[in-house]
Design a protein around this motif. Structure first.
Motif, PDB file in Angstrom:
ATOM      1  N   ILE A 169      37.830  95.388 -30.043  1.00 43.20           N
ATOM      2  CA  ILE A 169      36.729  95.540 -31.006  1.00 43.20           C
ATOM      3  C   ILE A 169      35.829  94.301 -31.054  1.00 43.20           C
ATOM      4  N   GLY A 170      35.944  93.448 -30.038  1.00 42.97           N
ATOM      5  CA  GLY A 170      35.035  92.308 -29.956  1.00 42.97           C
ATOM      6  C   GLY A 170      35.583  91.008 -30.484  1.00 42.97           C
ATOM      7  N   VAL A 171      36.908  90.877 -30.592  1.00 47.63           N
ATOM      8  CA  VAL A 171      37.506  89.611 -31.000  1.00 47.63           C
ATOM      9  C   VAL A 171      38.488  89.153 -29.924  1.00 47.63           C
ATOM     10  N   GLY A 172      38.614  87.847 -29.792  1.00 51.44           N
ATOM     11  CA  GLY A 172      39.550  87.290 -28.833  1.00 51.44           C
ATOM     12  C   GLY A 172      40.470  86.290 -29.494  1.00 51.44           C
ATOM     13  N   GLY A 173      41.655  86.116 -28.916  1.00 48.81           N
ATOM     14  CA  GLY A 173      42.589  85.156 -29.474  1.00 48.81           C
ATOM     15  C   GLY A 173      43.924  85.208 -28.769  1.00 48.81           C
ATOM     16  N   LEU A 174      44.779  84.266 -29.080  1.00 49.71           N
ATOM     17  CA  LEU A 174      46.063  84.142 -28.401  1.00 49.71           C
ATOM     18  C   LEU A 174      47.001  85.303 -28.679  1.00 49.71           C
ATOM     19  N   ALA A 175      46.862  85.920 -29.846  1.00 49.27           N
ATOM     20  CA  ALA A 175      47.749  87.037 -30.180  1.00 49.27           C
ATOM     21  C   ALA A 175      47.527  88.226 -29.260  1.00 49.27           C
ATOM     22  N   GLY A 176      46.414  88.215 -28.541  1.00 52.37           N
ATOM     23  CA  GLY A 176      46.169  89.271 -27.569  1.00 52.37           C
ATOM     24  C   GLY A 176      46.629  88.897 -26.171  1.00 52.37           C
ATOM     25  N   GLY A 177      47.278  87.766 -26.028  1.00 49.95           N
ATOM     26  CA  GLY A 177      47.787  87.345 -24.733  1.00 49.95           C
ATOM     27  C   GLY A 177      47.083  86.137 -24.164  1.00 49.95           C
ATOM     28  N   GLY A 178      46.144  85.551 -24.930  1.00 47.64           N
ATOM     29  CA  GLY A 178      45.458  84.353 -24.474  1.00 47.64           C
ATOM     30  C   GLY A 178      44.151  84.678 -23.799  1.00 47.64           C
TER      31      GLY A 178
END
Length: 426
Positions: A332-341
Motif C-alpha cells: 500500500i505504499g509503505v516500506g520498512g524492515l517488518a516487510g523483510g528490509g
C-alpha cells in the motif's frame, strides 16, 4: 621561414559533451540539433575538467556558494559522502585506539568510515526521532572517545543542541552525517553547521545530487586544512602549498577524494534548486499528515523539529511488529524492515546486519584496527546490543513523498492510504 603556430589539442570536446547529453534522455533528433549548434560555435568546445589550475573551476564556485548557503566559513568538495566522512574523521584526529560513537540506524558507511580512519565504532541507541538518543551517547562516552557521528536519517533532524552540549562538555568532536538531509534545519540553523564538521552526500538519490559527490563543512580553519590535505595528499593545497608545515599535524599522507568538475557544475544547478526541493517535499509531507487518518495501533514519528525536516519521507510507528508487518507487506505504499528490509533483503541501514563490524572483519588477517595494540578493549558487538533501536526500527514504516506531488495528488494519496492502511491492519 614562417613560424608555425602549435595546433590546439582539444582533450575534452564535442564527443565528450555529447556523451553527457546522452545521459539526459535527449532524443536522436535533439542530439542532432545540438550538434548543429555546436558546429556553428566560433571556436570548438574545449573543457578543463580538473579541479585545480582552472580559473573557471565549477568545484571552487560550488564550494563558495555552498558555504554561503549554509552560512559557514569553509566548504570542501569531495567525490562522495563516504569520502567526506573519512576525511572529516582524519581531520578530527580519529585513529588507532580512538572510539567514535555512531547510531545503530544509519547507512553502513557511517560506521565503515570510522574503521577506514583506523578508529573503533561504538554503536549506540537511537530514540523515536530516528536519530541518536542523547542519553545513550552520554553513557557511551569513555576517555577514548574522539568523536560522535550524528546522522539525520530520512531527512529527520537530530536533537543537535543536546548533542553539541554533550560533545563540548566532554571535549570530543561532533561530526554530522547529513547525507540524507541536505537543506534541513534544526531550530532555524542548517544541518551540517551544528557540528564541528558536516558531511554531505550528493549521490544520485540524495536530496541534492550530482551523480557522485559530497561536501565537508566547518567553521574551523585547522579542521578544513587537515581535511583538505587528506582529500588530496598529492597536492597539499594550503596557503603556502610548498612550504613546510606550520605546526605538527598539517602534512601527512592521504587519499585522492577530489570532486570532479562535472559534479561541480551539476552541483551548482542543484544548489539553486535545493530550497525549492525541500519546500516542496515539506509542503507535501504536512498535507499528507493532515489529511491522513491513522487507525488505532499506529502513530506518526514526531520529528525533533517539525519545521526543519526535509519532508520526503513520512514515518509511522506501529504498536507492535505484527501490525507493521501487515501494513508493509500489503503493498500500500509503505516500506520498512517488518516487510523483510530493503526490497525484501538485508538492509545495510541497521546495525545488526553490519557483520563487517560485529564480527570485526578486516581486509587482512592482522585484524586492525580492532586488534591494534593501541586498542585496550574493543566493544562487545552483537546483533542484540541495541535492543531499543531494533524494536523501534522493526515497527517503523516510511511513506515516500516528492517535491513534484501536487496538492490534488497528495489528497488522493492520503485518502487511498487512509482506507488501505485501515484495511491492511484490521
Amino acid at each position: 621561414m614562417t613560424k608555425v603556430k602549435r595546433p590546439d589539442h582539444i582533450k575534452f570536446g564535442v564527443e565528450e559533451l555529447m556523451g553527457l547529453v546522452g545521459l539526459f534522455n535527449i532524443s536522436a533528433d535533439g542530439q542532432k540539433a545540438i550538434r548543429g549548434v555546436l558546429a556553428r560555435e566560433p571556436s570548438a568546445p574545449n573543457a578543463c575538467l580538473f579541479r585545480y589550475y582552472n580559473e573557471h573551476s565549477r568545484v571552487a564556485e560550488l564550494e563558495k556558494a555552498f558555504a554561503a548557503h549554509m552560512k559557514c566559513r569553509y566548504a570542501l568538495g569531495v567525490n562522495s559522502g563516504t569520502s567526506a566522512l573519512i576525511a572529516a574523521m582524519v581531520a578530527a584526529g580519529v585513529g588507532p585506539g580512538t572510539e567514535v560513537i555512531v547510531p545503530g540506524y544509519t547507512f553502513f558507511a557511517s560506521a565503515s568510515a570510522v574503521v577506514v580512519a583506523k578508529g573503533i565504532p561504538v554503536i549506540v541507541e537511537i530514540d523515536e526521532s530516528l536519530t541518536l538518543d542523547p542519553a545513550a551517547v552520554e553513557r557511551a562516552i569513555t576517555p577514548r572517545t574522539k568523536a560522535i557521528v550524528v546522522v539525520h536519517m530520512a531527512g529527520y533532524p537530530a536533537r543537535m543542541d543536546a548533542l553539541r552540549e554533550i560533545a563540548d562538555r566532554h571535549n570530543v568532536y561532533l561530526i554530522e552525517d547529513v547525507a540524507q538531509a541536505a537543506g534541513g534545519t534544526y531550530k532555524g540553523r542548517r544541518l551540517g553547521t551544528w557540528g564541528h564538521l558536516g558531511c554531505f552526500s550528493f549521490d544520485a538519490y540524495k536530496v541534492m545530487a550530482t551523480g557522485e559527490g559530497g561536501m565537508i563543512t566547518t567553521e574551523d580553519e585547522w579542521l578544513y586544512t587537515r581535511a583538505q590535505s587528506y582529500h588530496d595528499t598529492a597536492a597539499c593545497w594550503r596557503p603556502d602549498r610548498y612550504g613546510r608545515e606550520r605546526k605538527p599535524g598539517e602534512l601527512f599522507c592521504g587519499e585522492n577524494y577530489r570532486m570532479s568538475e562535472m559534479s561541480g557544475a551539476i552541483g551548482l544547478a542543484q544548489l539553486r534548486r535545493l530550497d525549492g526541493i525541500n519546500k516542496g517535499t515539506l509542503r507535501a509531507y504536512n498535507q499528507f499528515r493532515k489529511e491522513t487518518v491513522l487507525p488505532a495501533g499506529v502513530r506518526w514519528i514526531e520529528p525533533a523539529d517539525p519545521e526543519g525536516l526535509c519532508g520526503y519521507a513520512a514515518a509511522l510507528i506501529f504498536d507492535n511488529f505484527e501490525l507493521a508487518r501487515k501494513a508493509i507487506t500489503a503493498n500500500i505504499g509503505v516500506g520498512g524492515l517488518a516487510g523483510g528490509g530493503a526490497r525484501g533483503a538485508r538492509d545495510w541501514h541497521v546495525y545488526w546486519y553490519w557483520e563487517h563490524v560485529l564480527e570485526q572483519k578486516t581486509a587482512t588477517q592482522e585484524g586492525c584496527p580492532f586488534k591494534c595494540p593501541h586498542v585496550k578493549k574493543a566493544p562487545e558487538y552483537s546483533p542484540d546490543m541495541c535492543p531499543r533501536t531494533k524494536d523501534i526500527m522493526m515497527r517503523v514504516a516510511l511513506v515516500g513523498l516528492s517535491p513534484a506531488d501536487t496538492p490534488e495528488y497528495v489528497s488522493q494519496m492520503a485518502a487511498e492510504f487512509t482506507a488501505n492502511l485501515a484495511k491492511a491492519i484490521a
